[in-house]
Design a protein around this motif. Structure first.
Motif, PDB file in Angstrom:
ATOM      1  N   UNK B 145      -5.205  61.512 -11.567  1.00 41.97           N
ATOM      2  CA  UNK B 145      -4.101  61.031 -12.409  1.00 41.97           C
ATOM      3  C   UNK B 145      -2.782  61.274 -11.683  1.00 41.97           C
ATOM      4  N   UNK B 146      -1.938  60.267 -11.700  1.00 44.55           N
ATOM      5  CA  UNK B 146      -0.702  60.343 -10.903  1.00 44.55           C
ATOM      6  C   UNK B 146       0.483  59.801 -11.693  1.00 44.55           C
ATOM      7  N   UNK B 147       1.607  60.485 -11.542  1.00 39.31           N
ATOM      8  CA  UNK B 147       2.846  60.020 -12.173  1.00 39.31           C
ATOM      9  C   UNK B 147       3.818  59.585 -11.081  1.00 39.31           C
ATOM     10  N   UNK B 148       4.292  58.349 -11.188  1.00 39.26           N
ATOM     11  CA  UNK B 148       5.251  57.822 -10.216  1.00 39.26           C
ATOM     12  C   UNK B 148       6.661  58.022 -10.769  1.00 39.26           C
ATOM     13  N   UNK B 149       7.515  58.594  -9.970  1.00 37.80           N
ATOM     14  CA  UNK B 149       8.895  58.881 -10.407  1.00 37.80           C
ATOM     15  C   UNK B 149       9.882  58.116  -9.540  1.00 37.80           C
ATOM     16  N   UNK B 150      10.931  57.631 -10.173  1.00 39.77           N
ATOM     17  CA  UNK B 150      12.059  57.107  -9.382  1.00 39.77           C
ATOM     18  C   UNK B 150      13.198  56.774 -10.323  1.00 39.77           C
ATOM     19  N   UNK B 151      14.401  56.706  -9.790  1.00 35.89           N
ATOM     20  CA  UNK B 151      15.500  56.183 -10.611  1.00 35.89           C
ATOM     21  C   UNK B 151      15.263  54.690 -10.856  1.00 35.89           C
ATOM     22  N   UNK B 152      15.981  54.072 -11.808  1.00 35.93           N
ATOM     23  CA  UNK B 152      15.788  52.637 -12.057  1.00 35.93           C
ATOM     24  C   UNK B 152      16.064  51.811 -10.806  1.00 35.93           C
ATOM     25  N   UNK B 153      15.329  50.723 -10.670  1.00 36.55           N
ATOM     26  CA  UNK B 153      15.601  49.756  -9.597  1.00 36.55           C
ATOM     27  C   UNK B 153      14.975  50.102  -8.261  1.00 36.55           C
ATOM     28  N   UNK B 154      14.075  51.081  -8.214  1.00 32.17           N
ATOM     29  CA  UNK B 154      13.468  51.458  -6.927  1.00 32.17           C
ATOM     30  C   UNK B 154      12.086  50.842  -6.745  1.00 32.17           C
ATOM     31  N   UNK B 155      11.600  50.110  -7.711  1.00 35.15           N
ATOM     32  CA  UNK B 155      10.350  49.386  -7.519  1.00 35.15           C
ATOM     33  C   UNK B 155       9.129  50.029  -8.164  1.00 35.15           C
ATOM     34  N   UNK B 156       9.351  50.899  -9.155  1.00 31.65           N
ATOM     35  CA  UNK B 156       8.206  51.542  -9.846  1.00 31.65           C
ATOM     36  C   UNK B 156       7.231  50.501 -10.387  1.00 31.65           C
ATOM     37  N   UNK B 274      -1.099  65.867 -14.688  1.00 31.89           N
ATOM     38  CA  UNK B 274      -1.233  64.973 -13.531  1.00 31.89           C
ATOM     39  C   UNK B 274      -1.688  65.764 -12.302  1.00 31.89           C
ATOM     40  N   UNK B 275      -2.551  65.167 -11.536  1.00 31.87           N
ATOM     41  CA  UNK B 275      -3.009  65.809 -10.307  1.00 31.87           C
ATOM     42  C   UNK B 275      -1.982  65.649  -9.206  1.00 31.87           C
ATOM     43  N   UNK B 276      -1.081  64.727  -9.374  1.00 26.92           N
ATOM     44  CA  UNK B 276      -0.067  64.539  -8.350  1.00 26.92           C
ATOM     45  C   UNK B 276       1.121  63.739  -8.861  1.00 26.92           C
ATOM     46  N   UNK B 277       2.231  63.893  -8.159  1.00 22.42           N
ATOM     47  CA  UNK B 277       3.453  63.156  -8.493  1.00 22.42           C
ATOM     48  C   UNK B 277       3.921  62.457  -7.226  1.00 22.42           C
ATOM     49  N   UNK B 278       4.428  61.250  -7.386  1.00 22.40           N
ATOM     50  CA  UNK B 278       4.918  60.493  -6.235  1.00 22.40           C
ATOM     51  C   UNK B 278       6.347  60.066  -6.533  1.00 22.40           C
TER      52      UNK B 278
END
Lengths: 177, 300
Positions: B145-156, B274-278
């Protein structure tokens, strides 16, 4: 002999026109009734199923016969017109569809019927659910009034058209004899 | 002609349509947004931080007719979306709206007199998740399980969408809770984006409820969702993981510190959900990866 045949033909034509007028009046009432049924179906599909207008209009062609089928097919055609020209509004698409079918079963509808429905038809497909409810209820109420008036006038008008047609036919035969 | 013009041109006013038809292929590919504002020039925004404008200025009725056409004359069926300030249209393009809100008891019940449209061109980028894919499985091939992080507009969303496609291609059963129809852009039951043949989409449903329904009904290997933010979302993620289903999700945050500062999502970190964060940077590139405890694994 030819003279007799021609006179009979002229009389039959005059009588036929009268009877045709009477039938058109009956068809108009049936079309208005069918329009009410279709509007009610649209209200359910819009407000209960939140169905988008093009899909909803496509579905109105299924089932029914006679006047109901004619009105349903006009709605289907309106949907097709809307899909090819999305910048048109429902009212314009519907009037165009009716216009195309005026030579067919929808010819019994009068221009006055469409004019009376116009303010409500203009609101269909525009705005939120409340507006759609008001538009469809308004259009249904107008269709119901027109149908009631048509039905009330129907017996007298049918009798008149039939009698005039037959009388004209008979008079033509006598005059030309 | 590029895809967005095929999807959108027939809904746009004639002046905009004409200008868009005149664009070269390269110009068309560079357009990321079309902005229409009542009384102002229509603007084509490009990905090269530039923009070009039309001489034509639409009035409010033209802006509203364009919105009606974009909604297939079915605003009544899109009322929830409109109340949230956007609609997703054929092709997966998202149209942001500004107008006058009607509020009843603190809740937005309608958006009237719309005066601004921001049409964001959706472009699936095949391979956008290539860098992410290795992080989604452990050494023995089990899903992580993975959570993708980014500010808005970075392509999540772009990365998430391509990850759905790639997971599906690897034979995984992927269920998507697509609350805003952004990931798969389902129209009439058919995803408009390439999301793979083993992907099932619960469209337009609040994430938390959608995840519970998918869990009960669809026997997924993966549940994918965009923009976790509410406490109910976090609870639904925990429920899914307790059932042994891997979750791939995204959240707005520019790092783990920002994520921890959000009480709704901090619980997920504390529970080791989550097993990891990106962490993504511009254009969907991976900036950093973290393990379940938040320890950095890799710096780009």
């Amino acid at each position: 002999m030819i003279r007799i045949l021609l006179l009979s033909l002229a009389g039959a034509c005059a009588a036929g026109i009268g009877l045709g007028q009477a039938q058109a009046l009956r068809t108009r009432a049936a079309l208005l009734l069918a329009l009410r049924a279709v509007l009610s179906q649209m209200m359910d599909a819009m407000l209960l199923a939140s169905m988008p207008l093009p899909a909803l209009l496509r579905g109105l062609g299924d089932g029914g016969h006679g006047a109901r089928r004619a009105v349903g097919m006009a709605m289907v055609r309106a949907g097709e017109i809307l899909e090819t020209s999305p910048d048109l509004r429902f009212q314009a698409a519907f009037l165009a569809a009716v216009g195309e079918q005026r030579a067919g079963p929808l010819r019994a509808l009068r221009a006055g019927d469409l004019e009376a429905l116009s303010p409500w038809l203009a609101l269909i497909g525009e705005g939120g659910r409340d507006q759609q409810r008001r538009a469809l209820e308004g259009a249904t109420a107008v269709a119901e009034r027109l149908e009631r008036e048509a039905n009330a006038q129907l017996p007298a008008q049918v009798r008149l058209c039939r009698t005039l047609g037959l009388a004209a036919g008979a008079a033509l035969v006598l005059l030309l004899w | 002609m590029s895809d967005w013009r095929d999807d959108l041109l027939r809904y746009l006013p004639a002046s905009v349509r004409r200008r868009a038809q005149e664009l070269s292929e390269a110009q068309a590919q560079s357009v990321v947004e079309i902005r229409m504002r009542a009384g102002q020039r229509v603007e084509f925004v490009t990905d090269r931080s530039g923009a070009f404008e039309l001489d034509w200025r639409p009035g409010a009725p033209e802006v509203q007719s364009t919105l009606a056409a974009l909604c297939d004359h079915s605003a009544y069926a899109r009322q929830e979306e409109i109340c949230q300030g956007f609609v997703t249209v054929r092709g997966g393009h998202r149209v942001g709206l500004c107008g006058r809100a009607s509020v009843q008891e603190g809740r937005i019940v309608g958006l009237h007199t719309v005066g601004s449209l921001c049409i964001r061109i959706a472009r699936p980028i095949l391979g956008a998740a290539d860098g992410l894919m290795p992080a989604l499985f452990d050494a023995s091939g089990r899903p992580r399980s993975t959570l993708i992080l980014s500010p808005p507009g970075c392509g999540k969303t772009t990365v998430l969408r391509d990850a759905i496609r790639q997971l599906s291609q690897r034979g995984q059963h992927v269920c998507v809770a697509d609350e805003r129809s952004e990931l798969c852009a389902v129209i009439d039951g058919v995803p408009q984006m390439p999301v793979g043949s083993r992907t099932d989409v619960m469209d337009g449903c609040p994430k938390a409820q959608a995840m519970q329904m998918l869990l009960r009904a669809m026997n997924p290997d993966w549940i994918v969702t965009d923009e976790l933010g509410r406490a109910a979302d976090a609870q639904a993620v925990l429920d899914a993981m307790r059932c042994g289903v891997a979750v791939l999700a995204s959240a707005h945050a520019d790092g783990l510190t920002a994520l921890r500062s959000r009480p709704e999502l901090r619980g997920l970190m504390d529970a080791g959900a989550f097993s990891g964060y990106v962490l993504l940077q511009r254009r969907g590139r991976i900036a950093s990866r973290y393990d379940a405890r938040g320890e950095a694994l890799h710096e780009a």
